[in-house]
Design a protein around this motif. Structure first.
Motif, PDB file in Angstrom:
ATOM      1  N   ILE A 226       0.831  -1.201   0.000  1.00  0.00           N
ATOM      2  CA  ILE A 226       0.000   0.000   0.000  1.00  0.00           C
ATOM      3  C   ILE A 226       0.868   1.254   0.000  1.00  0.00           C
ATOM      4  O   ILE A 226       0.606   2.212  -0.729  1.00  0.00           O
ATOM      5  CB  ILE A 226      -0.937   0.004   1.232  1.00  0.00           C
ATOM      6  CG1 ILE A 226      -1.983  -1.109   1.108  1.00  0.00           C
ATOM      7  CG2 ILE A 226      -1.621   1.356   1.397  1.00  0.00           C
ATOM      8  CD1 ILE A 226      -2.813  -1.317   2.358  1.00  0.00           C
ATOM      9  N   ALA A 227       1.912   1.254   0.833  1.00  0.00           N
ATOM     10  CA  ALA A 227       2.738   2.450   1.003  1.00  0.00           C
ATOM     11  C   ALA A 227       3.709   2.671  -0.147  1.00  0.00           C
ATOM     12  O   ALA A 227       3.921   3.812  -0.583  1.00  0.00           O
ATOM     13  CB  ALA A 227       3.497   2.365   2.329  1.00  0.00           C
ATOM     14  N   TYR A 228       4.308   1.591  -0.654  1.00  0.00           N
ATOM     15  CA  TYR A 228       5.406   1.747  -1.601  1.00  0.00           C
ATOM     16  C   TYR A 228       5.232   0.969  -2.902  1.00  0.00           C
ATOM     17  O   TYR A 228       6.087   1.054  -3.789  1.00  0.00           O
ATOM     18  CB  TYR A 228       6.724   1.319  -0.934  1.00  0.00           C
ATOM     19  CG  TYR A 228       7.032   2.123   0.299  1.00  0.00           C
ATOM     20  CD1 TYR A 228       7.425   3.457   0.206  1.00  0.00           C
ATOM     21  CD2 TYR A 228       6.895   1.565   1.564  1.00  0.00           C
ATOM     22  CE1 TYR A 228       7.694   4.207   1.338  1.00  0.00           C
ATOM     23  CE2 TYR A 228       7.159   2.317   2.713  1.00  0.00           C
ATOM     24  CZ  TYR A 228       7.552   3.637   2.586  1.00  0.00           C
ATOM     25  OH  TYR A 228       7.811   4.378   3.712  1.00  0.00           O
ATOM     26  N   GLY A 229       4.150   0.202  -3.003  1.00  0.00           N
ATOM     27  CA  GLY A 229       3.914  -0.546  -4.239  1.00  0.00           C
ATOM     28  C   GLY A 229       4.801  -1.760  -4.409  1.00  0.00           C
ATOM     29  O   GLY A 229       4.898  -2.309  -5.512  1.00  0.00           O
ATOM     30  N   ASP A 230       5.464  -2.191  -3.333  1.00  0.00           N
ATOM     31  CA  ASP A 230       6.331  -3.374  -3.409  1.00  0.00           C
ATOM     32  C   ASP A 230       5.482  -4.646  -3.363  1.00  0.00           C
ATOM     33  O   ASP A 230       4.771  -4.887  -2.382  1.00  0.00           O
ATOM     34  CB  ASP A 230       7.334  -3.387  -2.249  1.00  0.00           C
ATOM     35  CG  ASP A 230       8.306  -2.221  -2.311  1.00  0.00           C
ATOM     36  OD1 ASP A 230       8.522  -1.708  -3.429  1.00  0.00           O
ATOM     37  OD2 ASP A 230       8.835  -1.826  -1.257  1.00  0.00           O
ATOM     38  N   ALA A 231       5.553  -5.442  -4.413  1.00  0.00           N
ATOM     39  CA  ALA A 231       4.767  -6.678  -4.465  1.00  0.00           C
ATOM     40  C   ALA A 231       5.215  -7.632  -3.356  1.00  0.00           C
ATOM     41  O   ALA A 231       6.415  -7.773  -3.109  1.00  0.00           O
ATOM     42  CB  ALA A 231       4.927  -7.349  -5.825  1.00  0.00           C
ATOM     43  N   PRO A 232       4.262  -8.273  -2.677  1.00  0.00           N
ATOM     44  CA  PRO A 232       4.633  -9.210  -1.602  1.00  0.00           C
ATOM     45  C   PRO A 232       5.486 -10.350  -2.128  1.00  0.00           C
ATOM     46  O   PRO A 232       5.234 -10.888  -3.212  1.00  0.00           O
ATOM     47  CB  PRO A 232       3.272  -9.736  -1.124  1.00  0.00           C
ATOM     48  CG  PRO A 232       2.283  -8.688  -1.514  1.00  0.00           C
ATOM     49  CD  PRO A 232       2.802  -8.128  -2.812  1.00  0.00           C
ATOM     50  N   GLU A 233       6.505 -10.699  -1.384  1.00  0.00           N
ATOM     51  CA  GLU A 233       7.331 -11.844  -1.725  1.00  0.00           C
ATOM     52  C   GLU A 233       7.862 -12.468  -0.446  1.00  0.00           C
ATOM     53  O   GLU A 233       7.995 -11.796   0.580  1.00  0.00           O
ATOM     54  CB  GLU A 233       8.486 -11.451  -2.649  1.00  0.00           C
ATOM     55  CG  GLU A 233       9.434 -10.428  -2.068  1.00  0.00           C
ATOM     56  CD  GLU A 233      10.560 -10.081  -3.028  1.00  0.00           C
ATOM     57  OE1 GLU A 233      10.551 -10.592  -4.158  1.00  0.00           O
ATOM     58  OE2 GLU A 233      11.441  -9.314  -2.634  1.00  0.00           O
ATOM     59  N   LEU A 234       8.138 -13.754  -0.512  1.00  0.00           N
ATOM     60  CA  LEU A 234       8.587 -14.478   0.660  1.00  0.00           C
ATOM     61  C   LEU A 234      10.100 -14.479   0.719  1.00  0.00           C
ATOM     62  O   LEU A 234      10.768 -14.875  -0.243  1.00  0.00           O
ATOM     63  CB  LEU A 234       8.061 -15.922   0.625  1.00  0.00           C
ATOM     64  CG  LEU A 234       8.208 -16.741   1.913  1.00  0.00           C
ATOM     65  CD1 LEU A 234       7.387 -16.131   3.036  1.00  0.00           C
ATOM     66  CD2 LEU A 234       7.773 -18.182   1.674  1.00  0.00           C
ATOM     67  N   ASP A 235      10.648 -14.027   1.826  1.00  0.00           N
ATOM     68  CA  ASP A 235      12.089 -14.048   2.024  1.00  0.00           C
ATOM     69  C   ASP A 235      12.603 -15.479   1.918  1.00  0.00           C
ATOM     70  O   ASP A 235      11.987 -16.415   2.431  1.00  0.00           O
ATOM     71  CB  ASP A 235      12.411 -13.470   3.403  1.00  0.00           C
ATOM     72  CG  ASP A 235      13.890 -13.530   3.723  1.00  0.00           C
ATOM     73  OD1 ASP A 235      14.284 -14.462   4.461  1.00  0.00           O
ATOM     74  OD2 ASP A 235      14.639 -12.680   3.235  1.00  0.00           O
ATOM     75  N   GLU A 236      13.732 -15.652   1.233  1.00  0.00           N
ATOM     76  CA  GLU A 236      14.256 -16.993   0.999  1.00  0.00           C
ATOM     77  C   GLU A 236      14.568 -17.721   2.312  1.00  0.00           C
ATOM     78  O   GLU A 236      14.327 -18.924   2.439  1.00  0.00           O
ATOM     79  CB  GLU A 236      15.513 -16.922   0.132  1.00  0.00           C
ATOM     80  CG  GLU A 236      16.033 -18.283  -0.301  1.00  0.00           C
ATOM     81  CD  GLU A 236      17.104 -18.194  -1.364  1.00  0.00           C
ATOM     82  OE1 GLU A 236      17.863 -19.177  -1.507  1.00  0.00           O
ATOM     83  OE2 GLU A 236      17.183 -17.161  -2.052  1.00  0.00           O
ATOM     84  N   GLY A 237      15.060 -16.994   3.295  1.00  0.00           N
ATOM     85  CA  GLY A 237      15.347 -17.602   4.588  1.00  0.00           C
ATOM     86  C   GLY A 237      14.090 -18.084   5.278  1.00  0.00           C
ATOM     87  O   GLY A 237      14.075 -19.162   5.884  1.00  0.00           O
TER      88      GLY A 237
END
Length: 220
Positions: free
Chosen positions: A130-141
């Motif tokens: 919502i704030a920055y438009g960064d698509a959700p993604e799962l951290d590899e760790g």
């Protein structure tokens, strides 16, 4: 989406009440919030995101004054919304290391009936989008931790000969006695493209619906 929306809303409220944001000295009796999912065919709205899409569902998170007639608190929050969003994201993603939620990040006495639905990873990802438009993604760790902690022990219980290989980016090769298949662990909110011979599972179903995930894998 319900868990993500609920978590995002609670993260915003906690940022307001506990985030030490200047000019926002409020408590939980003064402001509340909720969310709703609406159908929208506002072509002008959708044109901001895609030339092709003209209608769809919209998630709306809203805050309101608890005082009858309003006391202006929600308006004050709106004037500091950038700080509220940043603090809420920080509380979800950076300031806590719990598995889903705890009293350090999202839980409170007021939301005690929703504790099982709260997930700081989902809430933080949604607010970041919502704030920055960064698509959700799962951290590899985190993908590796979820696979090793939840899924692998169950697979080994069904077949002790199973061996695994971490291929990176949430992709794991599982094999036993010459047969192998791939499993990709992804974020529940991300759009996953179909991959041939790859079984897709997401983080939330591993935590909440593990028996069904294992059955799907073994039957596949």
């Amino acid at each position: 989406l319900y868990s993500a929306a609920m978590s995002a809303k609670e993260a915003l409220l906690n940022a307001i009440f506990r985030g030490n944001i200047p000019d926002l000295d409020l408590d939980s009796s003064e402001v509340d919030g909720h969310f709703r999912i609406l159908w929208s065919d506002d072509a002008e709205f959708w044109s901001q995101f895609s030339e092709d899409q003209q209608f769809g569902y919209v998630l709306e998170i809203f805050l309101f004054d608890n005082a009858s007639g309003g006391a202006g608190f929600a308006e004050r929050i709106g004037q500091s919304m950038e700080q509220v969003l940043d603090r809420a994201i920080e509380m979800c993603i950076e300031n806590c290391d719990c598995d889903t939620s705890c009293h350090r990040c999202l839980r409170s006495y007021q939301n005690r009936y929703h504790h099982k639905s709260l997930n700081r990873h989902l809430g933080g990802s949604l607010l970041n989008y919502i704030a920055y438009g960064d698509a959700p993604e799962l951290d590899e760790g985190r993908a590796n931790d979820l696979f090793m902690t939840y899924l692998l022990p169950q697979l080994v219980r069904h077949n002790p000969d199973i061996r695994t290989d971490n291929l990176g980016e949430g992709l794991f090769r599982v094999g036993a006695r010459g047969d192998s298949f791939d499993i990709r662990v992804s974020h529940a909110l991300c759009v996953v493209e179909e991959e041939e011979h790859v079984i897709h599972v997401h983080d939330v179903e591993l935590q909440r619906n593990l028996p069904d995930v294992v059955s799907r894998i073994l039957e596949g």
